[in-house]
Design an enzyme around this catalytic site. Structure first.
Site, mmCIF file in Angstrom:
data_model
loop_
_atom_site.group_PDB
_atom_site.id
_atom_site.type_symbol
_atom_site.label_atom_id
_atom_site.label_comp_id
_atom_site.label_asym_id
_atom_site.label_seq_id
_atom_site.Cartn_x
_atom_site.Cartn_y
_atom_site.Cartn_z
ATOM 1 N N LYS A 98 57.478 -40.200 19.784
ATOM 2 C CA LYS A 98 56.620 -40.001 18.613
ATOM 3 C C LYS A 98 56.657 -41.292 17.809
ATOM 4 O O LYS A 98 57.729 -41.715 17.357
ATOM 5 C CB LYS A 98 57.176 -38.851 17.784
ATOM 6 C CG LYS A 98 56.325 -38.473 16.579
ATOM 7 C CD LYS A 98 57.119 -37.536 15.699
ATOM 8 C CE LYS A 98 56.472 -36.291 15.347
ATOM 9 N NZ LYS A 98 57.206 -35.326 14.606
ATOM 10 N N VAL B 180 52.322 -38.524 19.692
ATOM 11 C CA VAL B 180 53.416 -38.386 20.652
ATOM 12 C C VAL B 180 52.897 -38.840 22.013
ATOM 13 O O VAL B 180 51.838 -38.390 22.468
ATOM 14 C CB VAL B 180 53.915 -36.929 20.718
ATOM 15 C CG1 VAL B 180 55.070 -36.812 21.699
ATOM 16 C CG2 VAL B 180 54.357 -36.458 19.335
ATOM 17 N N GLY C 205 50.049 -35.651 22.374
ATOM 18 C CA GLY C 205 49.564 -34.827 21.265
ATOM 19 C C GLY C 205 49.685 -35.582 19.961
ATOM 20 O O GLY C 205 50.304 -36.645 19.898
ATOM 21 N N LYS C 206 49.054 -34.982 18.939
ATOM 22 C CA LYS C 206 49.099 -35.611 17.611
ATOM 23 C C LYS C 206 49.791 -34.669 16.657
ATOM 24 O O LYS C 206 49.487 -33.474 16.644
ATOM 25 C CB LYS C 206 47.665 -35.844 17.122
ATOM 26 C CG LYS C 206 47.200 -37.243 17.343
ATOM 27 C CD LYS C 206 45.851 -37.476 16.703
ATOM 28 C CE LYS C 206 45.584 -38.954 16.731
ATOM 29 N NZ LYS C 206 44.917 -39.552 15.726
ATOM 30 N N GLY C 207 50.707 -35.177 15.871
ATOM 31 C CA GLY C 207 51.371 -34.341 14.884
ATOM 32 C C GLY C 207 50.869 -34.666 13.501
ATOM 33 O O GLY C 207 49.860 -35.357 13.348
ATOM 34 N N ASP D 19 58.138 -25.034 9.837
ATOM 35 C CA ASP D 19 56.810 -25.194 10.441
ATOM 36 C C ASP D 19 56.801 -24.611 11.857
ATOM 37 O O ASP D 19 56.315 -25.239 12.797
ATOM 38 C CB ASP D 19 56.410 -26.681 10.450
ATOM 39 C CG ASP D 19 54.907 -26.874 10.656
ATOM 40 O OD1 ASP D 19 54.143 -25.889 10.494
ATOM 41 O OD2 ASP D 19 54.499 -27.997 10.989
HETATM 42 P P1 AMP Z 1 54.605 -33.092 16.704
HETATM 43 O O1 AMP Z 1 54.231 -34.310 15.967
HETATM 44 O O2 AMP Z 1 56.079 -33.044 16.989
HETATM 45 O O3 AMP Z 1 54.068 -31.836 16.066
HETATM 46 O O4 AMP Z 1 53.890 -33.171 18.151
HETATM 47 C C1 AMP Z 1 52.492 -33.106 18.310
HETATM 48 C C2 AMP Z 1 52.153 -32.635 19.709
HETATM 49 O O5 AMP Z 1 52.674 -33.561 20.671
HETATM 50 C C3 AMP Z 1 52.754 -31.280 20.101
HETATM 51 O O6 AMP Z 1 51.946 -30.199 19.707
HETATM 52 C C4 AMP Z 1 52.815 -31.417 21.627
HETATM 53 O O7 AMP Z 1 51.541 -31.175 22.195
HETATM 54 C C5 AMP Z 1 53.149 -32.882 21.834
HETATM 55 N N1 AMP Z 1 54.591 -33.103 21.942
HETATM 56 C C6 AMP Z 1 55.466 -33.287 20.915
HETATM 57 N N2 AMP Z 1 56.704 -33.480 21.354
HETATM 58 C C7 AMP Z 1 56.655 -33.405 22.699
HETATM 59 C C8 AMP Z 1 57.647 -33.493 23.742
HETATM 60 N N3 AMP Z 1 58.940 -33.702 23.455
HETATM 61 N N4 AMP Z 1 57.240 -33.346 25.019
HETATM 62 C C9 AMP Z 1 55.927 -33.112 25.297
HETATM 63 N N5 AMP Z 1 54.952 -33.021 24.372
HETATM 64 C C10 AMP Z 1 55.307 -33.154 23.079
#
Ligand code: AMP
Length: 395
Positions: A91, A76, A69-71, A185
């Site tokens: 990440k 990530v 996923g992308k934050g 958030d």
């Molecule tokens: P974030 O940058 O932390 O908001 O992460 C962006 C996206 O990455 C999230 O919405 C999830 O889809 C995925 N993601 C983040 N952390 C994890 C994790 N520990 N395990 C699995 N997927 C993750």
């Protein structure tokens, strides 16, 4: 006062921390048996020798697989931790994309997230920092996000929504009342699920430490659908009040599969949120509706408190006391588990070395391997729960 930390000092601190891995000269006679154990283990397992190198980069320790996923400021990825052979999420944040403000945010994220140890907060295992990239290595949540659950299944039954709500409440109680950290958030995308369908709060990119006095904050942040009226009104705010508003939006959305407030523009959304009138009534029991009403109260001082929510009849259904059903307890340090350490020992990472680093409350490759192994070991011991879809029907 000391100058605020910069990315450079963080990198240096981390290098120093990694250099604190026991060295014969530095640790002295008391640790001599550990050191020789470490060298023996390293000789038996070339991968371990690499992981103990303070200058080692992400690729030395993790095989990076696809994007999860992308934050807001990083991608990530799924990775396999080479030493333990277990999966982790990484990440990665490119330093080139960070201006001074964002750099401070990342530093705050690492500093605060690192302190958190709760069954419903995703665990930050270690941070690998190089001149180009900062990598946050975390516990992997294979169950996806609550957004994906709603997208595929639609609105949840009250039984299932209540279970997730209790887990969020446990994590929030720990963050707010024990650690004095606010998230700012909370949203479906940041609610991850582990292999046992347990919720894990992720992404502390907007978190802040508010102290026991719960000091007021100014930074206007968060995601619009989950933002409290005081954020839209651009007022100073109490972080925990803002988190609880987002929790109210989450409970409503879990039960109805749409947001309580929606609009075509940010301005229109702000007006709606500041009036506090939902677009549609909540299609759920009277108790659920009363709870969400009490949380989505426009005046922050009149909004339900965390204690009010934890004691609410909807949250407590079929339980005598909040502590029977809400996982309040966090942990100050990683608990010691002989079996998890023995598994690592068999892989060439000596149990004595692991005990040393865990005892120091270090965040490095060895403790990352231990925490991954511990989580895997404990997950394997959990009694199987009925799948949420099969849980008893309820209005
Ligand atoms: P974030 O940058 O932390 O908001 O992460 C962006 C996206 O990455 C999230 O919405 C999830 O889809 C995925 N993601 C983040 N952390 C994890 C994790 N520990 N395990 C699995 N997927 C993750």
């Amino acid at each position: 006062p000391p100058p605020p930390p910069t990315a450079a000092t963080t990198a240096t601190q981390q290098q120093q921390q990694q250099q604190q891995l026991p060295k014969a000269a530095a640790v002295g006679a008391a640790y001599a048996p550990l050191v020789s154990g470490r060298l023996k283990a390293a000789a038996a397992n070339p991968q371990l020798a690499k992981t103990l190198d303070p200058a080692s980069g992400l690729q030395d320790n993790y095989s990076v697989l696809g994007v999860l996923g992308k934050g807001s400021y990083g991608e990530v990825r799924l990775a396999v931790h080479k030493l333990s052979k277990l999966r982790a999420a990484v990440k990665s944040i490119s330093r080139a994309k960070l201006d001074a403000k964002l750099r401070k945010r990342v530093e705050a994220e690492v500093k605060l997230h690192r302190q958190l140890r709760h069954p419903h907060v995703v665990r930050l295992l270690e941070v690998i920092s190089s001149s180009s990239t900062i990598c946050l290595c975390m516990q992997y949540a294979p169950g996806g996000t609550l957004r994906e659950v709603l997208d595929t299944r639609g609105a949840l039954s009250e039984v299932v929504a209540r279970r997730y709500t209790r887990q969020m409440l446990g994590a929030l109680h720990y963050c707010h009342n024990v650690m004095h950290i606010v998230h700012r958030d909370l949203k479906l995308d940041n609610m991850l699920l582990d292999a046992n369908d347990n919720l894990l709060i992720a992404d502390f990119g907007f978190a802040d430490s508010v102290g026991a006095s719960n000091r007021k904050l100014k930074l206007l942040c968060g995601s619009p659908h989950y933002s409290a009226p005081e954020i839209f009104a651009q007022q100073e705010y109490v972080g925990s009040h803002v988190d609880l508003w987002s929790l109210g939006v989450l409970i409503y959305t879990l039960l109805n599969a749409h947001f309580p407030f929606q609009a075509a523009s940010m301005e229109a959304l702000g007006k709606k949120v500041m009036r506090g009138k939902w677009d549609r009534p909540l299609n759920a029991s009277a108790a659920a509706s009363a709870l969400v009403h009490s949380i989505l109260t426009v005046a922050p001082a009149k909004r339900a408190t965390l204690d009010d929510i934890c004691q609410h009849e909807w949250v407590l259904a079929e339980a005598a006391r909040p502590e029977d059903v809400i996982p309040f307890e966090g942990q100050a340090a990683a608990p010691w588990n002989d079996e998890a350490a023995a598994k690592l020992d068999q892989m060439g990472c000596s149990a004595a070395l692991v005990r040393f680093h865990v005892g120091q409350d270090a965040h490095n490759h060895v403790t990352a391997a231990y925490e991954l192994m511990l989580a895997d070991h404990l997950a394997g011991q959990q009694p199987a729960e009925p799948a949420p879809a099969a849980a008893a029907a309820e209005p």
